[in-house]
Write an enzyme that holds these catalytic residues in place. Structure first.
Site, PDB file in Angstrom:
ATOM      1  N   ARG A  92      29.607  64.578  26.993  1.00 46.56           N
ATOM      2  CA  ARG A  92      29.260  63.602  25.957  1.00 46.56           C
ATOM      3  C   ARG A  92      28.431  62.501  26.606  1.00 46.56           C
ATOM      4  O   ARG A  92      28.919  61.812  27.503  1.00 46.56           O
ATOM      5  CB  ARG A  92      30.542  63.041  25.334  1.00 46.56           C
ATOM      6  N   HIS A 136      25.340  53.830  21.821  1.00 46.87           N
ATOM      7  CA  HIS A 136      26.377  53.295  22.703  1.00 46.87           C
ATOM      8  C   HIS A 136      25.880  51.932  23.204  1.00 46.87           C
ATOM      9  O   HIS A 136      25.648  51.731  24.378  1.00 46.87           O
ATOM     10  CB  HIS A 136      26.674  54.274  23.835  1.00 46.87           C
ATOM     11  N   GLU A 181      32.380  53.130  19.226  1.00 50.07           N
ATOM     12  CA  GLU A 181      33.188  51.904  19.226  1.00 50.07           C
ATOM     13  C   GLU A 181      32.484  50.737  18.522  1.00 50.07           C
ATOM     14  O   GLU A 181      32.155  49.717  19.146  1.00 50.07           O
ATOM     15  CB  GLU A 181      33.560  51.509  20.656  1.00 50.07           C
ATOM     16  N   ASN A 309      38.647  56.940  20.585  1.00 49.33           N
ATOM     17  CA  ASN A 309      38.728  56.472  21.968  1.00 49.33           C
ATOM     18  C   ASN A 309      40.033  55.715  22.121  1.00 49.33           C
ATOM     19  O   ASN A 309      40.325  54.809  21.334  1.00 49.33           O
ATOM     20  CB  ASN A 309      37.565  55.528  22.308  1.00 49.33           C
ATOM     21  N   TYR A 311      42.703  53.757  24.896  1.00 49.20           N
ATOM     22  CA  TYR A 311      42.970  53.222  26.234  1.00 49.20           C
ATOM     23  C   TYR A 311      44.331  52.559  26.354  1.00 49.20           C
ATOM     24  O   TYR A 311      44.980  52.662  27.389  1.00 49.20           O
ATOM     25  CB  TYR A 311      41.878  52.209  26.625  1.00 49.20           C
ATOM     26  N   GLU A 382      37.042  59.494  24.275  1.00 51.22           N
ATOM     27  CA  GLU A 382      37.170  58.762  25.549  1.00 51.22           C
ATOM     28  C   GLU A 382      38.634  58.485  25.793  1.00 51.22           C
ATOM     29  O   GLU A 382      39.378  58.122  24.878  1.00 51.22           O
ATOM     30  CB  GLU A 382      36.471  57.398  25.515  1.00 51.22           C
TER      31      GLU A 382
HETATM   32  O1  IFM Z   1      33.076  51.785  29.677  1.00 55.40           O
HETATM   33  C1  IFM Z   1      33.572  51.702  28.381  1.00 55.40           C
HETATM   34  C2  IFM Z   1      32.761  52.554  27.441  1.00 55.40           C
HETATM   35  O2  IFM Z   1      31.425  52.242  27.469  1.00 55.40           O
HETATM   36  C3  IFM Z   1      33.268  52.376  26.031  1.00 55.40           C
HETATM   37  N1  IFM Z   1      34.675  52.586  25.966  1.00 55.40           N
HETATM   38  C4  IFM Z   1      35.512  51.900  26.904  1.00 55.40           C
HETATM   39  C5  IFM Z   1      35.007  52.126  28.311  1.00 55.40           C
HETATM   40  C6  IFM Z   1      35.889  51.378  29.324  1.00 55.40           C
HETATM   41  O3  IFM Z   1      35.867  50.023  29.062  1.00 55.40           O
END
Ligand code: IFM
Length: 477
Positions: A92, A136, A181, A309, A311, A382
């Site tokens: 990706r 992006h 995002e 995504n 985290y 992600e």
């Molecule tokens: O590096 C970023 C990415 O560009 C977008 N999502 C989160 C990642 C980590 O912060």
């Protein structure tokens, strides 16, 4: 990995039962143009908001810029070979808008498109499925000068750009993500100003969020019309938002942040409406007068997939008088109308970003999207972690990152077992790269980059991930 001096890291975390993913599960890794390409002024590329921002003193740690980054623009064939060595099934990447349409209007730049044509061809030659993200975060600077995402016209410009890319690559690329995002683009870019273009105005952030989604909807319509076979989606970054206590005031704080972080995007994109409570929370910020008849229907144009995504989790509490300011990515102004909500740290292990490690939150997030919003195929587009890495005897043994991936893949498997139609997973990131306002000080890669020499070293996590892909799952004991 084919390198015999780097045996697979099998066994490092071989605990628990073997977990096999569904046949055809799409295993990949992700990057983004400005974070890896470099060659900022080559091939006709013109500045984006990130070039301007990173070259503005005080915006990025140590004054780092994406001018050279991982020099991927020049090293692309070697990087694709590396992906093939890892056994990636999909890659990706994002297209840099100012590379293929300098200035953000007018005809395509053939030299810019050529880079992505060569990249896609190289991927296909190695049997790697290209997954293309259109945006992006690198808005061409002239479009920002004309008002940026808070200006409605930018949505139309985005759809025109999407069409140019589709015309050039639509015959070879099946998977398309419009935006990556949009919360970050809108609320960090125009709310807190921690990201490019570095503006700080709550109403502008809300307008930007709307116009990003409008641009998405228009782009989906354009792509659908010209490329009926394409699989079209959008990627949102989602967080479970948990109240710090049973206190109803904390529950209300969680409702507010969930509204801004998650439902601001999920509801328009997948239900065609803004949540009423969110509109009420924002009444001092905006009257939503920028929303025109028909916008929400455009935004909710049917998709083929949704990218998530993931985290970390937000744990929040009701406002406390005189409390300390939140860290930058939670800076008050990226939560317009809810600036005083407190973000609570629970003392659980964190990554080098100070983000709490919370794998069960991935299960929660995927289940929520599926159970409350859509039956569409979901992809984790992600997931990953920054840790401080060290090269010792030519190797990088990133056990913390490896453990993070392992825990989150177990969570992904649990979500599938619970009925979530999860079709793929993309590790963030293939390689260390320019981590936005943190410059090169944070490393998310499975592959180490020595920025002085541009030498690449696959870390232990890369070798482990290669084995996960080979097995289509996680090893048991
Ligand atoms: O590096 C970023 C990415 O560009 C977008 N999502 C989160 C990642 C980590 O912060």
């Amino acid at each position: 990995m084919s390198n015999p001096s780097h045996p697979p890291a099998v066994g490092v975390l071989d605990q628990g039962p073997e977990l096999i993913f569904p046949p055809g599960f799409l295993w990949g890794a992700a990057t983004a143009a400005y974070q890896i390409e470099g060659a900022a002024t080559e091939g006709g590329r013109t500045p984006s908001i990130w070039d301007r921002f990173s070259h503005t003193e005080g915006r990025v740690v140590n004054g780092h810029t994406g001018d050279v980054a991982c020099d991927h623009y020049h090293r692309m064939p070697d990087d694709v070979r590396l992906m093939a060595d890892l056994g990636l099934r999909s890659y990706r990447f994002s297209v840099a808008w100012p590379r293929v349409q300098p200035g953000g209007t007018g005809p395509a730049n053939a030299e810019g498109l050529d880079f992505y044509q060569r990249l896609v061809d190289e991927l296909l030659t190695h049997g790697i499925e290209p997954w293309l993200t259109l945006y992006h975060w690198d808005l061409p600077q002239p479009l920002e000068d004309a008002g940026g995402w808070p200006a409605r016209d930018t949505a139309g410009r985005f759809a025109d750009y999407a069409q140019l890319v589709a015309d050039a690559l639509g015959d070879r690329v099946t998977y398309w993500t419009t935006l990556n995002e949009p919360w970050c683009s809108a609320f960090l870019g125009y709310g807190s100003g921690a990201h490019a273009p570095g503006r700080s105005d709550g109403a502008d952030a809300v307008r930007a969020g709307h116009h990003l989604m409008l641009g998405h909807g228009l782009a989906v319509q354009a792509l659908r019309a010209s490329r009926p076979q394409a699989q079209l989606g959008v990627t949102v970054n989602l967080y479970p938002v948990t109240p710090a206590s049973d206190d109803p005031a904390d529950a209300d704080a969680a409702r507010r942040i969930d509204g801004l972080a998650n439902r601001f995007f999920l509801d328009p994109l997948l239900r065609g409406s803004y949540p009423a409570d969110l509109v009420a929370d924002l009444k001092e910020v905006t009257d939503f007068g920028h929303v025109r008849d028909g916008d929400l229907a455009t935004i909710a144009t049917p998709l083929d997939l949704v990218g998530v995504n993931y985290y970390s989790r937000h744990v929040v509490a009701a406002p406390v008088e005189g409390a300390e300011r939140a860290p930058y990515w939670r800076a008050p102004s990226c939560w317009p109308g809810s600036e005083d909500v407190q973000f609570v740290t629970r003392g659980v292990p964190v990554t080098d970003m100070d983000w709490e490690i919370d794998a069960p939150g991935l299960v929660e997030t995927l289940r929520r999207v599926h159970e409350e919003y859509t039956d569409l195929p979901l992809y984790v587009t992600e997931n990953g972690s920054a840790f401080v890495d060290e090269v010792v005897d030519g190797r990088v043994d990133d056990v913390d990152r490896l453990a993070y991936f392992d825990a989150h893949l177990r969570a992904a498997h649990e979500a599938i077992a619970a009925g979530v139609p999860l079709h793929g997973y993309f590790a963030w990131s293939l390689m260390d790269n320019f981590e936005w306002a943190w410059g090169y000080t944070k490393r998310f890669g499975m592959v180490w980059i020595d920025y002085a020499t541009q030498i690449r070293i696959p870390k232990s996590s890369a070798r482990w991930y290669a084995e996960v892909i080979r097995r289509n799952g996680l090893a048991g004991q």
